[in-house]
Design a protein around this motif. Structure first.
Motif, short mmCIF file in Angstrom:
data_model
loop_
_atom_site.label_atom_id
_atom_site.label_comp_id
_atom_site.label_asym_id
_atom_site.label_seq_id
_atom_site.Cartn_x
_atom_site.Cartn_y
_atom_site.Cartn_z
N HIS A 34 0.88 -1.17 -0.14
CA HIS A 34 0.00 -0.08 0.02
C HIS A 34 0.93 1.26 0.00
O HIS A 34 0.54 2.20 -0.50
N SER A 37 1.98 1.48 -3.62
CA SER A 37 1.04 1.63 -5.01
C SER A 37 0.18 2.89 -4.59
O SER A 37 -0.28 3.53 -5.34
N GLN A 38 -0.04 3.22 -3.24
CA GLN A 38 -1.01 4.20 -2.95
C GLN A 38 -0.39 5.43 -2.68
O GLN A 38 -0.96 6.61 -2.73
#
Length: 322
Positions: A34, A37-38
């Protein structure tokens, strides 16, 4: 530095594709991070790579593992050891290292026989791992061609100190690339060093002095020869994590530029917050915020250029946990 870089300005970071959610693992799954990717994807242009798929291994597939000498392991099938992909992975790593010459960092999948940077199990004839661990074949080949490139494993990025250290080096690497694009001159080299003075002091005070001496003795030497040596030593110095003690030293140095400009009460407040940070009461962002406030009111051109004050976009909040 803009707080949220435009796409064209984003530093490029290679990354194990599974960390961005690509289903390329041996079992057909992924290991999406996370954080990567975020969060980090807003600030960096990721270049996803999966060496095992790239060399023709299918998904799903028989997993590979490292065997033999931990210093020079081979990557073979965990069931069929006749399937030896060592050379294919090494060749791919070297080819990508040549093709991806604009990278500023690489995030590797931990413990992977192809991508792990350290602590990768190397199995022996009796089926047990050796006491010494190894490095993934692709990672070893890639890093050997780019020894100064900031690299890190995904799991270690969960540590706020290691995360801040890695991303600080990524942005420093990117800044150096911009200097090279403009053309390396003695003036640009000394200006670059001047901007990194206090960041170096925070990470490695001894190496800060050594690099200053290196440039001070440059004389009429060709900066094309001195520059690579300087930058290699700079990246090695920044790899050492700054501590509360060294940060405190830098905060005291910078606050000294304000001693004639701010009131006695303001100076006392500044010293109080620096002391609280030194003893672990508040994070680094607290005294830094006050210091920046006073510097906005009483600007100093030398301090204003210091990368230490903002080595990465503020919205990454990297110093909130230091």
């Amino acid at each position: 530095m803009p707080d949220c870089p435009r796409q064209a300005d984003k530093p490029k970071i290679a990354i194990s594709a599974c960390l961005l959610g690509a289903s390329v693992r041996y079992n057909g799954g992924h290991k999406e991070s996370h954080l990567c990717s975020q969060v980090l994807s807003e600030f960096f242009e990721f270049v996803p790579l999966c060496p095992e798929v790239a060399i023709g291994l299918g998904t799903p597939r028989e997993p590979i593992r490292l065997v033999g000498d931990p210093r020079q392991p081979r990557a073979v099938g965990s069931v069929d050891q006749a399937m030896d992909v060592t050379q294919a992975l090494a060749d791919y790593g070297q080819r990508m290292a040549c093709e991806l010459d604009s990278l500023c960092g690489y995030i590797f999948m931990q413990k992977s026989p192809s991508c792990g940077l350290e602590r990768v199990k190397v199995y022996q004839d009796h089926g047990r791992p050796a006491e010494l661990s190894g490095r993934g074949i692709h990672a070893q080949a890639f890093c050997s061609r780019h020894p100064d490139l900031p690299v890190e494993e995904d799991g270690r990025l969960n540590d706020p100190v290691l995360r801040e250290n890695f991303l600080t080096r990524v942005f420093a690497y990117s800044a150096w690339q911009h200097v090279l694009e403009q053309g390396l001159t003695r003036r640009r080299l000394t200006d670059f060093h001047a901007r990194y003075k206090y960041l170096l002091m925070a990470h490695n005070p001894v190496q800060y002095k050594a690099l200053g001496n290196l440039l001070g003795s440059m004389g009429k030497s060709d900066p094309a020869h001195v520059g690579p040596r300087y930058f290699s030593q700079l990246m090695a110095a920044l790899k050492k994590c700054a501590t509360r003690r060294t940060h405190t030293n830098v905060l005291q140095h910078i606050s000294g530029y304000l001693k004639q400009a701010i009131s006695a009460d303001d100076k006392q407040e500044m010293q109080h917050l620096i002391s609280q940070y030194r003893h672990g009461v508040v994070p680094l962002v607290v005294p830094l915020t006050l210091l920046k406030h006073h510097l906005r009111q009483h600007p100093d051109p030398y301090i204003a250029q210091q990368v230490y004050l903002q080595p990465h976009p503020e919205s990454l909040s990297l110093r909130n946990a230091l």
